[in-house]
Design an enzyme around this catalytic site. Structure first.
Site, PDB file in Angstrom:
ATOM      1  N   ILE A 257       0.961  -1.226   0.059  1.00  0.00           N
ATOM      2  CA  ILE A 257      -0.071  -0.121   0.024  1.00  0.00           C
ATOM      3  C   ILE A 257       1.072   1.035  -0.136  1.00  0.00           C
ATOM      4  CG2 ILE A 257      -1.722   1.291   1.143  1.00  0.00           C
ATOM      5  CD1 ILE A 257      -2.866  -1.561   2.663  1.00  0.00           C
TER       6      ILE A 257
ATOM      7  N   GLU B 143       4.239  -7.731   2.948  1.00  0.00           N
ATOM      8  CA  GLU B 143       4.500  -8.596   3.814  1.00  0.00           C
ATOM      9  C   GLU B 143       4.190  -8.355   5.448  1.00  0.00           C
ATOM     10  OE1 GLU B 143       6.497  -7.576   1.591  1.00  0.00           O
ATOM     11  OE2 GLU B 143       8.094  -8.927   1.060  1.00  0.00           O
TER      12      GLU B 143
ATOM     13  N   CYS C 209      12.134  -7.049   1.554  1.00  0.00           N
ATOM     14  CA  CYS C 209      13.080  -5.831   1.942  1.00  0.00           C
ATOM     15  C   CYS C 209      13.769  -5.926   3.597  1.00  0.00           C
ATOM     16  CB  CYS C 209      12.540  -4.401   2.001  1.00  0.00           C
ATOM     17  SG  CYS C 209      11.403  -4.079   3.299  1.00  0.00           S
TER      18      CYS C 209
ATOM     19  N   CYS D 214      11.214  -5.560   6.018  1.00  0.00           N
ATOM     20  CA  CYS D 214      10.118  -6.519   6.496  1.00  0.00           C
ATOM     21  C   CYS D 214      11.073  -7.911   7.059  1.00  0.00           C
ATOM     22  CB  CYS D 214       9.572  -6.770   5.001  1.00  0.00           C
ATOM     23  SG  CYS D 214       8.481  -5.702   4.812  1.00  0.00           S
TER      24      CYS D 214
HETATM   25  N1  THU Z   1       7.519  -4.177  -1.838  1.00  0.00           N
HETATM   26  C1  THU Z   1       6.789  -4.917  -1.056  1.00  0.00           C
HETATM   27  O1  THU Z   1       5.686  -4.720  -0.892  1.00  0.00           O
HETATM   28  N2  THU Z   1       7.509  -6.034  -0.620  1.00  0.00           N
HETATM   29  C2  THU Z   1       8.558  -6.529  -1.089  1.00  0.00           C
HETATM   30  O2  THU Z   1       9.053  -7.582  -0.773  1.00  0.00           O
HETATM   31  C3  THU Z   1       9.460  -5.746  -2.029  1.00  0.00           C
HETATM   32  C4  THU Z   1       8.857  -4.328  -2.064  1.00  0.00           C
HETATM   33  C5  THU Z   1       6.781  -2.932  -2.479  1.00  0.00           C
HETATM   34  C6  THU Z   1       7.064  -1.624  -1.683  1.00  0.00           C
HETATM   35  C7  THU Z   1       6.732  -0.745  -2.919  1.00  0.00           C
HETATM   36  O3  THU Z   1       5.286  -0.469  -2.773  1.00  0.00           O
HETATM   37  C8  THU Z   1       7.013  -1.508  -4.010  1.00  0.00           C
HETATM   38  O4  THU Z   1       7.125  -2.571  -3.511  1.00  0.00           O
HETATM   39  C9  THU Z   1       8.348  -0.876  -4.747  1.00  0.00           C
HETATM   40  O5  THU Z   1       9.396  -1.061  -3.604  1.00  0.00           O
END
Ligand code: THU
Length: 135
Positions: free
Chosen positions: A49, A61, A92, A95
């Site tokens: 989001i 996550e 990341c 997370c």
């Molecule tokens: N993002 C995630 O939701 N999870 C991940 O494991 C990597 C990155 C999202 C954050 C952001 O909204 C987009 O991916 C680009 O970084």
């Protein structure tokens, strides 16, 4: 780590792939879904989001694990991350820390929409973690 060729998704993977459809990612266009399986079998899913300030974006996550925690879950078995990348998308650093503190050394499976999957132990993705045991 286990490498899998294309194969049908299991229930948790299906939940992560479905959650990705709800991603709110107008800035990056990078859509991610996640799903966690609780020790009692419950499944909670989440999507990324994004926010116009960028920095307030929340990853899929964290949405998934916070949903589970807010419903009272405290013990977990697995987590799945779903994105549409050939090289499977890992969580990341932020997370990894959150998942470690709330889930411990669970299995984490990365999947894409083509049926590729890789599984890791969270400890291998976050070596020598800091957590409440140091406090
Ligand atoms: N993002 C995630 O939701 N999870 C991940 O494991 C990597 C990155 C999202 C954050 C952001 O909204 C987009 O991916 C680009 O970084």
């Amino acid at each position: 780590m286990s490498l899998g060729g294309p194969r049908p998704p299991d229930a948790l993977e299906t939940a992560a792939i479905a959650a990705r459809e709800h991603a709110f990612a107008p800035f990056s266009k990078f859509r991610v879904g996640a799903a966690v399986e609780c020790a009692d079998g419950r499944i909670y899913s989440g999507c990324n989001i994004e926010n116009a300030t960028y920095g307030l974006t929340v990853c899929a996550e964290r949405v998934a694990v916070f949903k589970a925690l807010s419903e009272g879950a405290r013990a977990f078995r697995r987590v799945v991350v779903a994105a549409d990348t050939a090289t499977l998308t890992p969580p990341c650093g932020a997370c990894r820390q959150i998942l470690w503190e709330f889930m411990g050394d669970v299995e984490i499976t990365l999947v894409n929409l083509a049926g590729a999957a890789e599984s890791y132990r969270l400890k291998d993705l976050l070596p020598r973690p800091f957590d409440a045991s140091y406090l």
